[in-house]
Design an enzyme around this catalytic site. Structure first.
Site, PDB file in Angstrom:
ATOM      1  N   ASP A 211       0.776  -0.990   0.021  1.00 18.83           N
ATOM      2  CA  ASP A 211       0.193   0.066   0.033  1.00 18.83           C
ATOM      3  C   ASP A 211       0.955   1.173  -0.035  1.00 18.83           C
ATOM      4  O   ASP A 211       1.672   1.354   0.769  1.00 18.83           O
ATOM      5  CB  ASP A 211      -0.814  -0.048   1.368  1.00 18.83           C
ATOM      6  CG  ASP A 211      -1.643   1.267   1.340  1.00 18.83           C
ATOM      7  OD1 ASP A 211      -2.888   1.380   0.646  1.00 18.83           O
ATOM      8  OD2 ASP A 211      -1.321   2.269   2.118  1.00 18.83           O
TER       9      ASP A 211
ATOM     10  N   ASP B  26      -4.432   2.591  -4.530  1.00 20.20           N
ATOM     11  CA  ASP B  26      -2.933   2.444  -4.507  1.00 20.20           C
ATOM     12  C   ASP B  26      -2.251   1.238  -3.902  1.00 20.20           C
ATOM     13  O   ASP B  26      -1.389   1.534  -3.161  1.00 20.20           O
ATOM     14  CB  ASP B  26      -2.461   3.669  -3.781  1.00 20.20           C
ATOM     15  CG  ASP B  26      -3.305   3.625  -2.296  1.00 20.20           C
ATOM     16  OD1 ASP B  26      -3.927   3.007  -2.067  1.00 20.20           O
ATOM     17  OD2 ASP B  26      -2.769   4.626  -1.499  1.00 20.20           O
TER      18      ASP B  26
END
Length: 530
Positions: free
Chosen positions: A406, A449
């Site tokens: 992440d 993301d």
């Protein structure tokens, strides 16, 4: 296969050798239509060899051998020298029939029939009788030296509709179609050039009802011997009609193949190209005058084509995909090839092929497949595809590691530098992840993301942890964007399942996701194992 010939009279030498070995053989010159024609002037065959007044080689042999003679003649017409076994008609005489191609040298083929012992004298059979019930197919007549009809048999009434007395005393040329008269005159003059000579011509003859009938007209010069010319007229109208119908069908086929948007070709049983349409040359980048080897050179996998051709000539239809490199270019075309066997009475006589250029449709299909499996922005697998790869690894029984990534503070990047910068960061993360794993591993974007890397066969949890550390390290370098350097960090979690563990893909991803969230407390791009 035929024998290769050199220039310089090799055909006449070959004929002389055959006749020398077989004195007393039957010899005849054969025209392109398969009928016997006069021996070319200046060619001395000697006095020991019979000349035949029969019409063709099929008249020489028993009925059971006629199909073999016809097949041999077809091969001879294609350029081969052919020899077959045969028996003379109405006799027990066994021998061998030779067809020698002397067209380049003398303009004709030669047929030689010799008995098996080599030296026996062969007696020429009489002309075959006209079958009962078909007398009206043939008319015999006599003419004087000026081609005036002096006598005809009564079949003329049934065949042409004329009474005998209406034709006697009239020059035969007056009954010939105007468009055929030059040919008739040339044949007549040739016939007059030598006593005993017979000439033949296929001409249209007038009928009493005003119509025209195709006849094979032969004239034999007996002026010195009997004071007249013997003439035989044979009705060939059905044959001509069949030939015209065949020619019309061939024209339709040619026009059809030329109008088709696919390449079409015909190969015979000896793998020789007989036909290729314009579209085939367009696909290959070749010209109509290019030889077969040049055309085949465009096939990138010639072995696959050769195997397919061998299969279809053995009677098995074949479909395959080929890559074609357009002649003289680097352009690669993706094509499908359908090969279908041609058979006569169960025997394969060749094959037809249809080559279709499917390059654009293949590219479209590959693009659709790519869009269905890949993330357009990063070039990584999409969520569904990477989970499918994980399920396949788990099903194989090997150990599997899932690394969950992440990007930290990604919203700050978007807000501070703009969405274009954010896209650049995501692309860089995807590229670095792919560089950090092996070729057969899978990297996917889960959304936003977040990314995962799925790696099989690392062998241990320690190996999985080393991979996660390598990935975390690869993400620390800043990302360049429009003369700026954007600092990037990411939270990384890894979960490892040994081979044979009963766990599904979602559960293993959840473990890696949980480890990733645990790593968020570690600054500097660390990782945790879940």
């Amino acid at each position: 296969m035929g024998n290769e010939k050199d220039d310089g009279g090799s055909a006449s030498r070959e004929l002389a050798a055959v006749l020398r070995d077989h004195p007393g053989a039957i010899v005849a010159a054969v025209g392109d239509d398969g009928l016997f024609v006069p021996v070319p002037e200046g060619l001395d065959l000697g006095d020991d060899h019979h000349r035949t007044g029969l019409r063709s080689a099929t008249d020489l042999v028993d009925g059971v051998d006629r199909a073999a003679v016809i097949a041999a003649w077809e091969r001879a017409r294609s350029g081969d020298d052919v020899t077959i076994d045969a028996r003379l008609r109405d006799t027990d005489t066994a021998g061998r029939m030779h067809f020698i191609d002397a067209r380049d040298e003398l303009g004709v083929h030669f047929m030689v029939f010799a008995v098996d012992d080599g030296g026996g004298r062969v007696e020429v059979p009489e002309s075959p009788p006209i079958p009962e019930g078909s007398q009206a197919k043939v008319v015999r007549s006599r003419k004087d030296g000026l081609a005036v009809l002096v006598d005809l048999d009564h079949n003329v009434s049934e065949l042409l509709g004329w009474r005998v007395e209406a034709m006697v005393g009239v020059r035969s040329l007056e009954f010939i179609h105007p468009d055929d008269q030059d040919e008739a005159i040339a044949a007549w003059m040739d016939m007059l050039s030598a006593p005993g000579l017979t000439t033949r011509a296929r001409l249209r003859h007038a009928c009493a009802d005003g119509g025209w009938l195709w006849l094979d007209i032969s004239n034999r010069n007996l002026l010195d011997e009997a004071g007249h010319v013997e003439c035989e007229m044979v009705d060939v109208s059905e044959e001509v009609a069949a030939q015209e119908a065949l020619a019309a069908s061939e024209q339709v086929l040619r026009r059809l193949t030329e109008s088709m948007p696919v390449g079409v070709f015909h190969i015979d049983a000896d793998e020789r190209l007989q036909l290729a349409n314009a579209r085939l040359h367009e696909i290959l980048g070749t010209l109509p005058g290019d030889d077969q080897a040049t055309m085949l050179s465009t096939v990138r996998d010639e072995m696959a084509f050769d195997r397919a051709l061998a299969a279809v000539l053995a009677g098995t239809d074949v479909d395959l995909e080929l890559e074609i490199q357009v002649l003289g270019t680097l352009d690669i075309r993706r094509c499908t090839l359908a090969l279908r066997a041609l058979t006569v009475d169960g025997a394969v006589t060749g094959a037809v092929g249809v080559l279709t250029d499917v390059t654009e449709s293949v590219r479209l299909r590959e693009e659709l497949e790519r869009r269905a499996t890949m993330d357009d922005l990063t070039g990584c697998f999409n969520r569904a595809s990477v989970l499918e790869a994980l399920e396949a690894f788990l099903a194989s029984g090997t150990d599997v590691a899932v690394v969950y990534v992440d990007v930290d503070d990604f919203k700050v990047v978007n807000d501070g530098h703009g969405h274009a910068a954010g896209d650049e960061v995501l692309q860089a993360v995807g590229a670095r992840l792919r560089s950090a794993v092996r070729e057969h591993d899978a990297v996917g974007r889960m959304g936003g993301d977040e990314f995962v890397a799925v790696c099989a066969g690392l062998g241990s949890e320690e190996g999985a942890a080393e991979l996660a550390q390598r990935i975390a390290s690869s993400l620390r370098d800043p990302v360049g964007f429009r003369h700026q350097r954007i600092t990037v960090s990411a939270s990384v979690g890894v979960a490892w399942a040994p081979g044979g563990e009963r766990i599904d893909a979602d559960a293993l991803v959840a473990r890696a996701d949980g480890a990733m969230y645990a790593s968020k407390g570690i600054r500097g791009g660390g990782h945790t194992v879940g």
